[in-house]
Design an enzyme around this catalytic site. Structure first.
Site, mmCIF file in Angstrom:
data_model
loop_
_atom_site.group_PDB
_atom_site.id
_atom_site.type_symbol
_atom_site.label_atom_id
_atom_site.label_comp_id
_atom_site.label_asym_id
_atom_site.label_seq_id
_atom_site.Cartn_x
_atom_site.Cartn_y
_atom_site.Cartn_z
ATOM 1 N N GLY A 11 0.840 -1.212 0.000
ATOM 2 C CA GLY A 11 0.000 0.000 0.000
ATOM 3 C C GLY A 11 0.867 1.250 0.000
ATOM 4 O O GLY A 11 1.840 1.333 0.744
ATOM 5 N N ARG A 72 0.958 -5.152 -5.292
ATOM 6 C CA ARG A 72 1.058 -6.318 -4.407
ATOM 7 C C ARG A 72 1.185 -7.505 -5.354
ATOM 8 O O ARG A 72 0.199 -7.933 -5.946
ATOM 9 C CB ARG A 72 -0.193 -6.452 -3.542
ATOM 10 N N SER A 73 2.425 -8.010 -5.530
ATOM 11 C CA SER A 73 2.684 -9.003 -6.565
ATOM 12 C C SER A 73 2.436 -10.440 -6.095
ATOM 13 O O SER A 73 3.056 -10.906 -5.138
ATOM 14 C CB SER A 73 4.138 -8.873 -7.044
ATOM 15 N N ASP A 103 4.922 -4.807 5.945
ATOM 16 C CA ASP A 103 5.337 -6.168 6.301
ATOM 17 C C ASP A 103 5.438 -7.113 5.100
ATOM 18 O O ASP A 103 6.377 -7.906 5.013
ATOM 19 C CB ASP A 103 4.457 -6.754 7.407
ATOM 20 N N THR A 105 6.243 -6.340 2.081
ATOM 21 C CA THR A 105 7.471 -5.950 1.376
ATOM 22 C C THR A 105 8.689 -6.586 2.047
ATOM 23 O O THR A 105 9.592 -7.113 1.374
ATOM 24 C CB THR A 105 7.622 -4.408 1.435
ATOM 25 N N THR A 126 4.268 2.670 5.594
ATOM 26 C CA THR A 126 2.876 2.196 5.625
ATOM 27 C C THR A 126 2.077 3.093 6.554
ATOM 28 O O THR A 126 2.592 3.512 7.594
ATOM 29 C CB THR A 126 2.758 0.727 6.116
ATOM 30 N N ASP A 128 -0.222 2.137 8.369
ATOM 31 C CA ASP A 128 -0.765 1.355 9.486
ATOM 32 C C ASP A 128 0.045 1.466 10.778
ATOM 33 O O ASP A 128 -0.461 1.148 11.858
ATOM 34 C CB ASP A 128 -0.861 -0.131 9.090
ATOM 35 N N ASP A 130 2.261 -0.466 11.888
ATOM 36 C CA ASP A 130 2.215 -1.767 12.565
ATOM 37 C C ASP A 130 3.533 -2.532 12.507
ATOM 38 O O ASP A 130 3.547 -3.759 12.573
ATOM 39 C CB ASP A 130 1.088 -2.619 11.950
ATOM 40 N N ARG A 172 -5.656 -2.096 8.847
ATOM 41 C CA ARG A 172 -5.640 -3.548 8.658
ATOM 42 C C ARG A 172 -5.899 -4.259 9.984
ATOM 43 O O ARG A 172 -6.981 -4.112 10.526
ATOM 44 C CB ARG A 172 -4.317 -3.999 8.029
ATOM 45 N N GLY A 186 -11.606 13.401 19.914
ATOM 46 C CA GLY A 186 -12.540 13.415 21.046
ATOM 47 C C GLY A 186 -13.658 12.392 20.922
ATOM 48 O O GLY A 186 -14.811 12.664 21.270
ATOM 49 N N GLU A 188 -16.217 9.318 21.536
ATOM 50 C CA GLU A 188 -16.864 8.771 22.736
ATOM 51 C C GLU A 188 -16.430 7.320 22.958
ATOM 52 O O GLU A 188 -16.335 6.858 24.085
ATOM 53 C CB GLU A 188 -18.392 8.830 22.600
ATOM 54 N N LYS A 214 -25.251 14.360 26.491
ATOM 55 C CA LYS A 214 -24.583 14.454 25.187
ATOM 56 C C LYS A 214 -25.593 14.104 24.114
ATOM 57 O O LYS A 214 -26.212 13.043 24.179
ATOM 58 C CB LYS A 214 -23.422 13.456 25.114
HETATM 59 O O1 F6P Z 1 -1.643 -1.403 4.574
HETATM 60 C C1 F6P Z 1 -2.226 -0.197 4.176
HETATM 61 C C2 F6P Z 1 -3.698 -0.377 3.948
HETATM 62 O O2 F6P Z 1 -4.243 0.875 3.554
HETATM 63 C C3 F6P Z 1 -4.491 -0.936 5.124
HETATM 64 O O3 F6P Z 1 -4.783 0.005 6.115
HETATM 65 C C4 F6P Z 1 -5.713 -1.495 4.445
HETATM 66 O O4 F6P Z 1 -6.281 -2.549 5.173
HETATM 67 C C5 F6P Z 1 -5.140 -1.995 3.125
HETATM 68 O O5 F6P Z 1 -3.922 -1.300 2.906
HETATM 69 C C6 F6P Z 1 -6.039 -1.817 1.935
HETATM 70 O O6 F6P Z 1 -5.420 -2.387 0.845
HETATM 71 P P1 F6P Z 1 -5.864 -2.184 -0.675
HETATM 72 O O7 F6P Z 1 -5.513 -0.787 -1.066
HETATM 73 O O8 F6P Z 1 -5.078 -3.196 -1.442
HETATM 74 O O9 F6P Z 1 -7.332 -2.392 -0.700
#
Ligand code: F6P
Length: 322
Positions: A11, A72-73, A103, A105, A126, A128, A130, A172, A186, A188, A214
């Site tokens: 991504g 994404r190959s 990850d 990659t 990325t 994410d 992560d 993800r 902010g 809830e 609220k």
């Molecule tokens: O890893 C980045 C990301 O944007 C994630 O947050 C999401 O789940 C995924 O890629 C979406 O992938 P694609 O663009 O292939 O639908």
């Protein structure tokens, strides 16, 4: 090393171009040639190589996406695909690679190192956030700010109509984006994959909010927090409580746009260090930034060790939503 390759994969993330620029200009300053590989591992298999000099990366630091394109190959997941890619790299005289991505990659990079002895250094790119071994990944800060801007706008209409909104953000399997925008926006309720929260609990929180006076609520839902995402979570809450709400899925808007200053600086720093690390003879690591210091983490650990969310921040989100 006389010639290295650089590619972006998985991504796209805002700041990838800034990282690419840093790689090309750092290498050039060291007298090392750079070859850009288009479309990530797919372009490696198809031999889509372009020479990149310092002028080729002018005026890209502010651009979102990746000028090298990304993919994404599926073919690279096969041994035959990787063998073709390695042969192409060797024929082009590419002695090592800087891989900018997440990850998937880095898992691919590990295979190239093990099976074909091609040195690779990773740069975490990325939205994410992560990856273990870096406090922040390139693109995360921009994605958070983009999502936050959207949530602020939704809050205006939520308040005007006295409505509840379920807002799904990307990430993800991780809740870093949701947690950060949940606090900054902010919310809830913040629903994350890392901390279990039931539809019953969310229904109770909405009721309690109404009792406190609220009239509108924002529920931020990480896409991996509930099977079926925010829409399914809302339906489950409605089933239990009868509450009506609107659901907004922010989606790919979070991946685009001009990178924030923070992402540009991070990308520039990590792109430069990755290049010096690779040319200096180190392979199989990801460069990262931990507590402000540049670090190297084995690629294997970056993708297999779990980066934990800050549970104190999660508690803070709960306390402040009162
Ligand atoms: O890893 C980045 C990301 O944007 C994630 O947050 C999401 O789940 C995924 O890629 C979406 O992938 P694609 O663009 O292939 O639908």
């Amino acid at each position: 090393m006389k010639r290295i390759g650089v590619f972006t994969s998985g991504g796209d993330a805002p700041g990838m171009n800034a990282a690419l620029r840093a790689v090309v200009r750092t290498a050039s300053g060291m007298g090392v040639e750079v070859v850009g590989i288009r479309r990530g591992y797919a372009g490696m298999i198809d031999g889509e190589f372009v020479p990149l000099g310092p002028r080729d990366v002018a005026n890209i630091i502010q651009r979102g996406g990746t000028i090298l394109l990304t993919a994404r190959s599926k073919d690279f997941m096969t041994e035959a695909g990787r063998a073709t890619a390695a042969r192409n790299l060797k024929e082009a005289g590419i002695e090592g690679l800087v891989a900018i991505g997440g990850d998937g990659t880095f898992r691919g990079a590990e295979r190239l190192i093990e099976e074909h002895r091609i040195p690779v250094v990773g740069v975490p790119g990325t939205i994410d956030n992560d990856l273990y071994g870096t406090d922040y990944t390139i693109g995360f800060d921009t994605a958070v700010n983009t999502a936050l801007d959207a949530i602020d706008r939704i809050r205006d209409t939520a308040a005007s109509h006295e409505r509840v909104f379920f807002i799904e953000v990307m990430g993800r399997y991780a809740g870093f984006i949701a947690l950060e925008v949940g606090i900054a926006g902010g919310a809830e309720v913040v629903a994350l994959p890392e901390v279990s929260i039931s539809p019953e609990e969310i229904a109770r929180t909405i009721s309690a909010s109404l009792e406190k006076g609220k009239r509108s609520s924002i529920i931020v839902v990480a896409e991996g927090a509930y099977p079926g995402g925010a829409e399914a979570l809302f339906r489950a809450v409605r089933e239990l409580s009868g509450f009506e709400a609107r659901v907004t899925v922010l989606g790919h808007i979070q991946r685009g746009g001009s990178p924030t200053a923070k992402d540009r600086v991070l990308a520039s720093r990590l792109g430069a260090v990755a290049t010096r690390t690779l040319v200096g003879g180190t392979s199989g690591v990801m460069v990262g930034e931990v507590e402000g210091e540049v670090t190297l983490t084995p690629l294997y650990e970056a993708v297999t060790k779990k980066k934990e969310i800050d549970i104190d921040l999660y508690e803070l989100a709960r306390v402040l939503s009162g």
